[in-house]
Design a protein around this motif. Structure first.
Motif, PDB file in Angstrom:
ATOM      1  N   ALA A   1       0.616  -1.370   0.023  1.00  0.00           N
ATOM      2  CA  ALA A   1      -0.205   0.055   0.034  1.00  0.00           C
ATOM      3  C   ALA A   1       0.730   1.203   0.124  1.00  0.00           C
ATOM      4  O   ALA A   1       0.664   2.210  -0.535  1.00  0.00           O
ATOM      5  CB  ALA A   1      -0.822  -0.153   1.324  1.00  0.00           C
ATOM      6  N   ASP A   2       1.904   1.245   0.914  1.00  0.00           N
ATOM      7  CA  ASP A   2       2.946   2.441   0.861  1.00  0.00           C
ATOM      8  C   ASP A   2       3.565   2.475  -0.348  1.00  0.00           C
ATOM      9  O   ASP A   2       3.396   3.756  -0.996  1.00  0.00           O
ATOM     10  CB  ASP A   2       3.989   1.974   1.786  1.00  0.00           C
ATOM     11  CG  ASP A   2       4.719   3.417   2.204  1.00  0.00           C
ATOM     12  OD1 ASP A   2       4.987   4.000   1.307  1.00  0.00           O
ATOM     13  OD2 ASP A   2       5.332   3.172   3.374  1.00  0.00           O
ATOM     14  N   GLU A   3       3.994   1.323  -1.342  1.00  0.00           N
ATOM     15  CA  GLU A   3       4.670   1.799  -2.324  1.00  0.00           C
ATOM     16  C   GLU A   3       3.688   2.265  -3.488  1.00  0.00           C
ATOM     17  O   GLU A   3       3.905   3.031  -4.215  1.00  0.00           O
ATOM     18  CB  GLU A   3       5.302   0.225  -2.792  1.00  0.00           C
ATOM     19  CG  GLU A   3       5.986   0.198  -3.951  1.00  0.00           C
ATOM     20  CD  GLU A   3       6.787  -1.168  -4.419  1.00  0.00           C
ATOM     21  OE1 GLU A   3       7.039  -1.131  -5.547  1.00  0.00           O
ATOM     22  OE2 GLU A   3       6.616  -2.067  -3.483  1.00  0.00           O
ATOM     23  N   ALA A   4       2.487   1.561  -3.366  1.00  0.00           N
ATOM     24  CA  ALA A   4       1.505   1.905  -4.412  1.00  0.00           C
ATOM     25  C   ALA A   4       0.957   3.330  -4.536  1.00  0.00           C
ATOM     26  O   ALA A   4       1.094   4.080  -5.398  1.00  0.00           O
ATOM     27  CB  ALA A   4       0.246   1.185  -4.287  1.00  0.00           C
ATOM     28  N   LEU A   5       1.008   3.800  -3.094  1.00  0.00           N
ATOM     29  CA  LEU A   5       0.750   5.392  -2.990  1.00  0.00           C
ATOM     30  C   LEU A   5       1.835   6.345  -3.270  1.00  0.00           C
ATOM     31  O   LEU A   5       1.619   7.388  -4.029  1.00  0.00           O
ATOM     32  CB  LEU A   5      -0.030   5.412  -1.680  1.00  0.00           C
ATOM     33  CG  LEU A   5      -1.307   6.780  -1.784  1.00  0.00           C
ATOM     34  CD1 LEU A   5      -2.241   6.693  -0.705  1.00  0.00           C
ATOM     35  CD2 LEU A   5      -0.596   7.968  -2.046  1.00  0.00           C
ATOM     36  N   ARG A   6       3.057   5.908  -2.885  1.00  0.00           N
ATOM     37  CA  ARG A   6       4.133   6.673  -3.328  1.00  0.00           C
ATOM     38  C   ARG A   6       4.125   6.678  -4.797  1.00  0.00           C
ATOM     39  O   ARG A   6       4.843   7.899  -5.436  1.00  0.00           O
ATOM     40  CB  ARG A   6       5.503   5.981  -2.721  1.00  0.00           C
ATOM     41  CG  ARG A   6       5.284   6.390  -1.187  1.00  0.00           C
ATOM     42  CD  ARG A   6       6.625   5.555  -0.705  1.00  0.00           C
ATOM     43  NE  ARG A   6       6.677   5.804   0.792  1.00  0.00           N
ATOM     44  CZ  ARG A   6       7.581   6.597   1.580  1.00  0.00           C
ATOM     45  NH1 ARG A   6       8.141   7.474   0.950  1.00  0.00           N
ATOM     46  NH2 ARG A   6       7.650   6.665   2.488  1.00  0.00           N
ATOM     47  N   SER A   7       4.045   5.538  -5.500  1.00  0.00           N
ATOM     48  CA  SER A   7       4.183   5.592  -6.864  1.00  0.00           C
ATOM     49  C   SER A   7       3.350   6.423  -7.611  1.00  0.00           C
ATOM     50  O   SER A   7       3.719   7.264  -8.636  1.00  0.00           O
ATOM     51  CB  SER A   7       4.253   4.262  -7.302  1.00  0.00           C
ATOM     52  OG  SER A   7       4.127   4.066  -8.870  1.00  0.00           O
ATOM     53  N   HIS A   8       1.992   6.543  -7.148  1.00  0.00           N
ATOM     54  CA  HIS A   8       1.045   7.327  -7.548  1.00  0.00           C
ATOM     55  C   HIS A   8       1.232   8.759  -7.481  1.00  0.00           C
ATOM     56  O   HIS A   8       1.001   9.517  -8.436  1.00  0.00           O
ATOM     57  CB  HIS A   8      -0.460   7.041  -6.613  1.00  0.00           C
ATOM     58  CG  HIS A   8      -1.574   7.716  -7.019  1.00  0.00           C
ATOM     59  ND1 HIS A   8      -2.173   7.922  -8.389  1.00  0.00           N
ATOM     60  CD2 HIS A   8      -2.196   8.637  -6.194  1.00  0.00           C
ATOM     61  CE1 HIS A   8      -3.115   8.706  -7.985  1.00  0.00           C
ATOM     62  NE2 HIS A   8      -3.313   9.185  -7.082  1.00  0.00           N
ATOM     63  N   ILE A   9       1.638   9.249  -6.308  1.00  0.00           N
ATOM     64  CA  ILE A   9       2.328  10.598  -6.212  1.00  0.00           C
ATOM     65  C   ILE A   9       3.229  10.807  -7.171  1.00  0.00           C
ATOM     66  O   ILE A   9       3.438  12.024  -7.659  1.00  0.00           O
ATOM     67  CB  ILE A   9       2.484  10.899  -4.703  1.00  0.00           C
ATOM     68  CG1 ILE A   9       1.494  10.466  -3.855  1.00  0.00           C
ATOM     69  CG2 ILE A   9       2.955  12.185  -4.506  1.00  0.00           C
ATOM     70  CD1 ILE A   9       0.183  11.352  -4.038  1.00  0.00           C
ATOM     71  N   SER A  10       4.304   9.937  -7.265  1.00  0.00           N
ATOM     72  CA  SER A  10       5.233  10.002  -8.235  1.00  0.00           C
ATOM     73  C   SER A  10       5.029  10.572  -9.684  1.00  0.00           C
ATOM     74  O   SER A  10       5.419  11.353 -10.488  1.00  0.00           O
ATOM     75  CB  SER A  10       6.306   9.010  -8.112  1.00  0.00           C
ATOM     76  OG  SER A  10       7.495   9.186  -9.243  1.00  0.00           O
ATOM     77  N   VAL A  11       3.973   9.696 -10.198  1.00  0.00           N
ATOM     78  CA  VAL A  11       3.444   9.692 -11.518  1.00  0.00           C
ATOM     79  C   VAL A  11       2.886  11.150 -11.618  1.00  0.00           C
ATOM     80  O   VAL A  11       2.871  11.811 -12.628  1.00  0.00           O
ATOM     81  CB  VAL A  11       2.573   8.478 -11.911  1.00  0.00           C
ATOM     82  CG1 VAL A  11       1.821   8.718 -13.339  1.00  0.00           C
ATOM     83  CG2 VAL A  11       3.617   7.179 -12.040  1.00  0.00           C
ATOM     84  N   ALA A  12       2.072  11.424 -10.757  1.00  0.00           N
ATOM     85  CA  ALA A  12       1.360  13.009 -10.497  1.00  0.00           C
ATOM     86  C   ALA A  12       2.140  13.857 -10.606  1.00  0.00           C
ATOM     87  O   ALA A  12       2.074  14.971 -11.517  1.00  0.00           O
ATOM     88  CB  ALA A  12       0.436  12.766  -9.549  1.00  0.00           C
TER      89      ALA A  12
END
Length: 217
Positions: free
Chosen positions: A190-201
């Motif tokens: 969950a941590d990794e998925a949300l961090r990746s989401h923010i990075s792509v944004a």
């Protein structure tokens, strides 16, 4: 410091909400008398609210006028660094602490928002609700408070990254993965998925800003 008076608190909330939803955008001038008329309050609480917003750097001075502040490149980059850290932590804690009902709400949000991928404005509003639900599902009041402050500054961005072509569909796929990790109680995932989401944004926003500078040049 004395607590804000009830009237000024109401005026503050209304002006902050207007900035948050884009009624007032970065660079817009805020006039005390016009705000009092719009919100149906006297000028004194509006004046106190404007002073409070200026202290919080949400408003800035342009000569004698107060305008909605904007974020430069470095401020935006700094915001995204902190956002990635805090939101990743929120997702991690949500995977640990969220109730089954909260997880179900997150899943239903993703499914409902899939219908909004071609409406960036509506999707942006729903996106905020989705992230807020993750924050609350962390069951950590101090983290929620810090994320609330962070999201106030995000209102100073002139555009949403969800307006970029194809970003809506991709963001929804990322949201789906985040919820899947929370459903599985996979804290690291969950941590990794949300961090990746923010990075792509953030990458999307950088591309938007580069295109804007090219157009202006």
């Amino acid at each position: 410091m004395a607590a804000p008076k009830p009237g000024s608190t109401d005026a503050y909330s209304m002006i902050l909400e207007a900035i948050d939803v884009g009624t007032y955008r970065p660079g817009d001038r805020l006039v005390e008398s016009e705000l009092a008329d719009r919100f149906g309050v006297s000028r004194t609480p509006v004046r106190e609210a404007l002073q409070r917003l200026e202290t919080q750097s949400l408003l800035t001075r342009d000569g004698r006028s107060l305008i909605v502040a904007s974020l430069d490149h470095n401020q935006t980059a700094e915001l995204y660094v902190v956002r990635g850290e805090l939101e990743g932590l929120a997702a991690r804690l949500a995977a640990r602490h969220a109730t089954e009902e909260e997880v179900r709400v997150l899943r239903e949000m993703v499914e409902a928002d899939n219908k909004l991928v071609n409406d960036p404005s509506a999707l942006s509003r729903s996106n905020r609700r989705f992230h807020k639900q993750i924050h609350l599902s962390s069951h950590n009041r101090y983290l929620v408070q810090q994320l609330d402050l962070l999201y106030r500054s995000m209102a100073l961005m002139a555009t949403t990254s969800l307006a970029a072509e194809g970003r809506g569909e991709l963001a929804q796929a990322e949201h789906d993965k985040i919820v899947s990790m929370i459903e599985a109680r996979d804290e690291d995932g969950a941590d990794e998925a949300l961090r990746s989401h923010i990075s792509v944004a953030f990458v999307t926003r950088l591309k938007q800003e580069a295109a804007r500078r090219e157009d202006e040049g």
